[in-house]
Design a protein around this motif. Sequence first.
Motif, PDB file in Angstrom:
ATOM      1  N   UNK A 266       3.797   0.203   6.550  1.00  0.00           N
ATOM      2  CA  UNK A 266       4.847  -0.686   7.050  1.00  0.00           C
ATOM      3  C   UNK A 266       4.494  -2.166   6.947  1.00  0.00           C
ATOM      4  N   UNK A 267       3.248  -2.486   6.627  1.00  0.00           N
ATOM      5  CA  UNK A 267       2.869  -3.889   6.426  1.00  0.00           C
ATOM      6  C   UNK A 267       3.166  -4.360   5.003  1.00  0.00           C
ATOM      7  N   UNK A 268       3.644  -3.471   4.153  1.00  0.00           N
ATOM      8  CA  UNK A 268       3.897  -3.812   2.749  1.00  0.00           C
ATOM      9  C   UNK A 268       5.156  -4.662   2.607  1.00  0.00           C
ATOM     10  N   UNK A 269       5.155  -5.546   1.599  1.00  0.00           N
ATOM     11  CA  UNK A 269       6.347  -6.326   1.276  1.00  0.00           C
ATOM     12  C   UNK A 269       7.445  -5.378   0.791  1.00  0.00           C
ATOM     13  N   UNK A 270       8.631  -5.497   1.356  1.00  0.00           N
ATOM     14  CA  UNK A 270       9.712  -4.558   1.050  1.00  0.00           C
ATOM     15  C   UNK A 270      10.148  -4.616  -0.411  1.00  0.00           C
TER      16      UNK A 270
ATOM     17  N   UNK B 129       0.852  -1.196   0.000  1.00  0.00           N
ATOM     18  CA  UNK B 129       0.000   0.000   0.000  1.00  0.00           C
ATOM     19  C   UNK B 129       0.880   1.235   0.000  1.00  0.00           C
ATOM     20  N   UNK B 130       0.584   2.178  -0.901  1.00  0.00           N
ATOM     21  CA  UNK B 130       1.323   3.429  -0.927  1.00  0.00           C
ATOM     22  C   UNK B 130       1.966   3.699  -2.267  1.00  0.00           C
ATOM     23  N   UNK B 131       2.863   4.686  -2.278  1.00  0.00           N
ATOM     24  CA  UNK B 131       3.566   5.056  -3.506  1.00  0.00           C
ATOM     25  C   UNK B 131       4.946   5.596  -3.173  1.00  0.00           C
ATOM     26  N   UNK B 132       5.727   5.889  -4.212  1.00  0.00           N
ATOM     27  CA  UNK B 132       7.123   6.277  -4.027  1.00  0.00           C
ATOM     28  C   UNK B 132       7.263   7.634  -3.346  1.00  0.00           C
ATOM     29  N   UNK B 133       6.281   8.518  -3.494  1.00  0.00           N
ATOM     30  CA  UNK B 133       6.405   9.876  -2.963  1.00  0.00           C
ATOM     31  C   UNK B 133       6.068   9.922  -1.475  1.00  0.00           C
ATOM     32  N   UNK B 134       4.882   9.438  -1.107  1.00  0.00           N
ATOM     33  CA  UNK B 134       4.445   9.502   0.291  1.00  0.00           C
ATOM     34  C   UNK B 134       4.952   8.336   1.116  1.00  0.00           C
TER      35      UNK B 134
END
Length: 515
Positions: free
Chosen positions: A159-163, A150-155
């Motif tokens: 922390x639950x996202x796969x690295x 969840x998320x994008x490169x800017x914001x």
Amino acid sequence: GDGCGHVVMYQDSGTLASRNYPGTYPNYTVCEKKIQVPQGKRLILKIGDLDIESQKCESSYLTILSSSMLHGPYCGNVMPVPKEIILDSNEATIHFESGSHVSGRGFLLSYASSDHPDLITCLERGNHHTKAEYSRYCPAGCRDVAGDISGNIIEGYRDTSLLCKSAVHAGVVADELGGQISVTQHKGISRYEGVVANGVASQEGSLSDKRFIFTSNGCNKSLSLEEGFLSKSQITASSYWEETNEFGQQFLWSPDKAWLQVPGLAWASNHSSSREWLEIDLGEKKRITGIRITGSGSTMLNFDFYVKTFIMNYRNNNSKWRPYKGILSNEEKVFQGNSNAGDIVRNNFIPPIVARYVRVIPQSWNQRIALKLELIGCRVVQGNSSFTHSMWQRPSQSTEASLGKEDQTVTEPIPSEESNLGLTLTAIIVPVLILVCLFLFCGICIYAALRKRETKGLSYGLSNAQKSGCWKQIKQPFTRHQSTEFTISYNNEKETPQKLDLIMSDMAEYQQPLM
């Protein structure tokens, strides 16, 4: 049957999983793969997950065989499964076998060479790490491993996202290669945006305690915003659509409408062909690290135009158009575009394109070719090779052999403006010096000629003054013999000469003129 599932192997790293992972693996199947890293390196393996339904490893198990020893068999709860295995050799054989079973995910493992002791698997998440800043090595092949981000490169990313999957989404590493990532942890935000980038879809996410952001080299600015909006003459197209609505109003879907920051219509081609293109002239060579595109827009209710896939061409002054190719293949790379008319999709170029002119060439589309775009990158700086950042690691020599010559020229460092100024000054000064030397040389020649003429005039006067006395006293060294015999014969008076016999006396050329 083939019990291997997701497999991506590169010379420095890779990822392997059983068939259907993380679903249940099939009955009575075998998966056997030989993995290796460059000669002289040691092989590091990390088992991210192992769930094999077998208590005694009789019919279902995983083994790792190196040149010196056998690791395993691993299954069920018979023996603890090591998270990391470091082998003494640079190669090993992975063997997975299954019998009859009801459940079990199988396995997923990653490997890398001993150059990357900070290797992680595709299953590690941001909340597995507690440090505010850290660096890890992502293996090749994490893009298509199941797991949410969840998320994008800017914001940043929840922390639950796969690295490593997030790193591919952010354009920090190429999935085909893997690579080093540098991460900083920050306080979480209330909402995370879901966007598509580099073939990975991130999901919308809710409030979290922490988030992580990838550090970059700064070459990710909007080229159109950085330079100001480019003029109409700097964006052209193969054609554009002149729409006339039911009320007789005319709308131009012209190329100058293609900028993402400009509201309203998009560029749309007048024809439906894979030879249509949109061309951008950046005015000078730029390092282009990515592109963002969208379709006709969600506000255009009557139209659902968007580009599904596209390719990129590029060139510089006085050069031919070249296709952008995959980093590990000689085929032109096909980028994934939009799946609807309103969302923005990002694709990164690894390695980046260094060029003045680029073309977007749609390959498939919905209803009609239409798009708005934004180019991402930075100015070219001397010594700023495109491979200086970890996300642009240069492949080894064996990989370079598979890269086309065009791809290598994409990433060559470009001289800076200072060096261009030096070349300009040299181009001015050298011709001036040459002209000065020529003038000096001509002056010397003219002076020498005048001096010689004066000397000749003096000797001529002396000769005339003494001619009557001296000339008669000089004995002629040669006597005059019978003159040369000419025989010219004609068949008749009207015909042209047919025969010319010329016999010269040996002494003729030395005879003095008659007095």
